[in-house]
Structure formats: C-alpha cells, structure tokens
Write an enzyme that holds these catalytic residues in place. Structure first.
Site, mmCIF file in Angstrom:
data_model
loop_
_atom_site.group_PDB
_atom_site.id
_atom_site.type_symbol
_atom_site.label_atom_id
_atom_site.label_comp_id
_atom_site.label_asym_id
_atom_site.label_seq_id
_atom_site.Cartn_x
_atom_site.Cartn_y
_atom_site.Cartn_z
ATOM 1 N N ASP A 64 11.253 -9.200 4.876
ATOM 2 C CA ASP A 64 11.115 -8.634 3.534
ATOM 3 C C ASP A 64 12.469 -8.193 3.002
ATOM 4 O OD1 ASP A 64 8.230 -8.680 3.031
ATOM 5 O OD2 ASP A 64 8.112 -7.349 4.770
ATOM 6 N N MET A 111 14.546 -6.738 -0.033
ATOM 7 C CA MET A 111 14.309 -5.936 -1.252
ATOM 8 C C MET A 111 15.637 -5.466 -1.816
ATOM 9 S SD MET A 111 11.091 -3.614 -0.032
ATOM 10 C CE MET A 111 9.823 -4.249 1.071
ATOM 11 N N MET A 170 -0.106 -11.246 -2.543
ATOM 12 C CA MET A 170 0.175 -9.850 -2.191
ATOM 13 C C MET A 170 -1.130 -9.048 -2.240
ATOM 14 S SD MET A 170 3.327 -9.740 -1.430
ATOM 15 C CE MET A 170 3.220 -7.992 -1.010
ATOM 16 N N SER A 175 2.756 -3.130 9.943
ATOM 17 C CA SER A 175 2.335 -1.924 10.671
ATOM 18 C C SER A 175 1.356 -2.233 11.782
ATOM 19 C CB SER A 175 1.653 -0.937 9.724
ATOM 20 O OG SER A 175 2.309 -0.885 8.512
ATOM 21 N N GLY A 221 -1.305 -4.701 4.249
ATOM 22 C CA GLY A 221 -2.508 -3.941 4.596
ATOM 23 C C GLY A 221 -3.483 -4.660 5.506
ATOM 24 N N SER A 230 5.779 -8.993 10.298
ATOM 25 C CA SER A 230 6.715 -8.496 9.291
ATOM 26 C C SER A 230 7.650 -7.459 9.897
ATOM 27 C CB SER A 230 5.962 -7.862 8.117
ATOM 28 O OG SER A 230 6.898 -7.241 7.257
ATOM 29 N N ASP A 290 -0.291 -11.007 2.393
ATOM 30 C CA ASP A 290 0.699 -10.025 2.827
ATOM 31 C C ASP A 290 0.342 -8.621 2.355
ATOM 32 O OD1 ASP A 290 3.029 -8.782 3.630
ATOM 33 O OD2 ASP A 290 4.331 -9.783 2.176
ATOM 34 N N HIS A 337 8.356 -12.651 9.454
ATOM 35 C CA HIS A 337 8.340 -12.422 8.006
ATOM 36 C C HIS A 337 9.434 -11.403 7.690
ATOM 37 C CE1 HIS A 337 6.161 -12.115 4.084
ATOM 38 N NE2 HIS A 337 6.613 -10.863 4.114
ATOM 39 N N MET A 341 11.957 -10.128 -2.467
ATOM 40 C CA MET A 341 11.502 -9.209 -3.516
ATOM 41 C C MET A 341 12.749 -8.727 -4.240
ATOM 42 S SD MET A 341 8.552 -7.327 -1.303
ATOM 43 C CE MET A 341 9.269 -7.925 0.213
ATOM 44 N N HIS A 395 10.817 -13.415 2.496
ATOM 45 C CA HIS A 395 10.089 -12.976 1.301
ATOM 46 C C HIS A 395 11.071 -12.215 0.419
ATOM 47 C CE1 HIS A 395 6.564 -10.244 -0.310
ATOM 48 N NE2 HIS A 395 7.096 -11.009 -1.251
ATOM 49 N N GLY A 429 6.871 -3.689 -1.873
ATOM 50 C CA GLY A 429 7.890 -2.637 -1.800
ATOM 51 C C GLY A 429 7.830 -1.806 -0.534
ATOM 52 N N PHE A 430 6.634 -1.606 -0.015
ATOM 53 C CA PHE A 430 6.504 -0.723 1.140
ATOM 54 C C PHE A 430 5.445 -1.234 2.114
ATOM 55 C CE2 PHE A 430 8.042 1.696 -2.424
ATOM 56 C CZ PHE A 430 9.138 2.382 -1.879
ATOM 57 N N GLY A 431 5.684 -0.983 3.388
ATOM 58 C CA GLY A 431 4.693 -1.297 4.402
ATOM 59 C C GLY A 431 3.689 -0.164 4.521
ATOM 60 N N GLY A 432 2.634 -0.406 5.281
ATOM 61 C CA GLY A 432 1.692 0.657 5.604
ATOM 62 C C GLY A 432 0.739 1.052 4.504
HETATM 63 C C1 DX5 Z 1 5.433 -5.248 1.389
HETATM 64 C C2 DX5 Z 1 5.871 -6.365 2.265
HETATM 65 C C3 DX5 Z 1 4.996 -6.644 3.413
HETATM 66 C C4 DX5 Z 1 4.864 -5.500 4.371
HETATM 67 C C5 DX5 Z 1 3.472 -5.511 4.916
HETATM 68 O O1 DX5 Z 1 6.191 -5.262 0.220
HETATM 69 O O2 DX5 Z 1 5.972 -7.563 1.516
HETATM 70 O O3 DX5 Z 1 5.437 -7.812 4.105
HETATM 71 O O4 DX5 Z 1 5.746 -5.581 5.454
HETATM 72 O O5 DX5 Z 1 3.362 -4.404 5.724
HETATM 73 P P1 DX5 Z 1 1.959 -3.889 6.281
HETATM 74 O O6 DX5 Z 1 1.429 -4.995 7.130
HETATM 75 O O7 DX5 Z 1 2.325 -2.684 6.995
HETATM 76 O O8 DX5 Z 1 1.101 -3.654 5.071
HETATM 77 ZN ZN ZN Z 2 6.389 -9.390 2.656
#
Ligand code: DX5
Ligand code: ZN
Length: 218
Positions: A32, A34, A134, A193, A172, A6, A170, A30, A65, A63, A139-142
């Site tokens: 993302d 948004m 999901m 991440s 964590g 991602s 997708d 991947h 969003m 993806h 919305g956010f990574g990490g």
């Molecule tokens: C979150 C994204 C994910 C995100 C996952 O809204 O859809 O694709 O990048 O990031 P990690 O692997 O850091 O959880």
């Molecule tokens: Zn994603």
C-alpha cells in the site's frame, strides 16, 4: 482463490522478517503506497518496495493510493507477474497511468473508493488485468468491512463476463467474512490486520484459507 498479505499491518522496522513469516502461506504481497494527498496517510514508496525484492519470491501487488501514479509508477522495479493498481479517482488520467504500467511489462489494475460508482471502472475493463474493490475507505488498515462491497463484487463479476480480469477485494477481511467475499465472486483476498495483526501470521494465513473453504496449494 489467491491470498495477498498486506504489508500495511506488518512491522515496518522488520519488513523482510515479516514477509519471510508468510512466504509459504500466501500468493502475493500487497504493498500500500500512500502519498498523504490522495489519502490522509503516508506509508512508503519505490525505495522500500524495491529493497524488499531480494528478500522474497512472492509477486508484488502494488496498490498506488497516490495522486500521480503516471509520474511514479516507473520507479518500481517490476516483473511480469507483479501488478500495479491505480485509482480511477487519481489526478493523473487513468488511461495514461495504465499505459505507463503496461510499458513496464507487469499487470495493470484499477481500483475505486467505496463511494465511487462502480460504473466508473467499466470503461477500463478491456485494459486491465484486475479490478481492486475497496471494502473500506482507502488510507488505513484495521477498518470494518463495508458489506455493500459484496453487491459490487457480484455486479462487477457480471460486467466482466468472459474477460480475463481478476477481482481483488481489499479491506476489513478476516476469518469471519472471507467466505462470503469469495462466494460473492472475488478471486483475490487482501488481508492486512487478519494476518500481520496476529501473533502467528503464518497460522493466521492458513486459517483464512480454511475459513474460505479452500486448501492452500503449495
Ligand atoms: C487500506 C489498504 C488495505 C489495508 C487493508 O487503504 O488499501 O490494503 O492494508 O488492511 P486490513 O486488512 O487491515 O483492513
Ligand atoms: Zn491496499
């Protein structure tokens, strides 16, 4: 298993460089997208995705969003091996968005938030190539992996039955839990991440393959 990197966790000022770093160790990129409405965050859209095309041979898993996938999907330059995934909760009716994506000639996917009943995607299983589970709030990574995703993967696997539909997961996912996600029935692992958040993204991707109990074929 397929592994998708991602780009959300990559360096947006050096996307082509970061993609090149993982090219030999992952199956998919991947992306993302948004819009600041469907999720409280903004990333990039078709111009950035399309600009990356000439820098990689990896298929794109886009993806979306965003609230209006039917309106914007056509702006992505896609190939048959790419996919565009929409959310069942988006403002545009999923039926319409999936038709637009099919007309583009790429794969179509559907996703849903952790709080949305799994049954919400069942009516679309005959019209998609993949379901994106999901395992964090989009919305956010990490973010931390939500363990209830494992039961949803198992239930989805049962419902899919013999249909040619892949399960992607997708959010964590890292070396500590990738194996449990695969064992629950996932076909595609998405990691941001755990790949780009590490100093050596290529080695991080290879570690995910190892921890998943798979050998990277390449
Ligand atoms: C979150 C994204 C994910 C995100 C996952 O809204 O859809 O694709 O990048 O990031 P990690 O692997 O850091 O959880
Ligand atoms: Zn994603």
């Amino acid at each position: 298993m397929k592994l998708a990197a991602s780009l959300l966790a990559a360096d947006f000022a050096h996307l082509a460089r970061d993609v090149a770093r993982v090219e030999g160790a992952v199956d998919l990129l991947h992306l993302d997208v948004m819009d600041g409405h469907f999720v409280p965050n903004l990333t990039f859209g078709p111009p950035v995705a399309n600009a990356l095309r000439s820098h990689t041979r990896l298929p794109f898993a886009i993806h979306l969003m965003i609230e209006r996938p039917a309106q914007y999907a056509r702006e992505f330059q896609v190939r048959p091996e790419d996919s565009i995934t929409i959310h069942v909760e988006a403002a545009d009716p999923p039926e319409r968005s999936l038709c637009v994506i099919r007309d583009l000639g790429c794969k179509a996917g559907i996703s849903f938030r952790p709080g949305t009943p799994l049954e919400g995607v069942f009516p679309f299983l005959d019209r998609v190539d993949l379901v994106l589970v999901m395992s964090v709030e989009p919305g956010f990574g990490g973010q931390a992996f939500l363990p209830q995703a494992l039961d949803r993967i198992r239930a989805l696997r049962r419902e899919i039955g013999s249909r040619p539909v892949e399960i992607a997961v997708d959010g964590g996912i890292g070396p500590g839990n990738v194996r449990s996600v695969i064992e629950a029935g996932a076909d595609v692992i998405v990691a941001g991440s755990a790949i780009f958040g590490r100093s050596d993204p290529h080695a991080a991707a290879v570690e995910l393959w190892t921890k998943a109990g798979h050998t990277r074929r390449s």
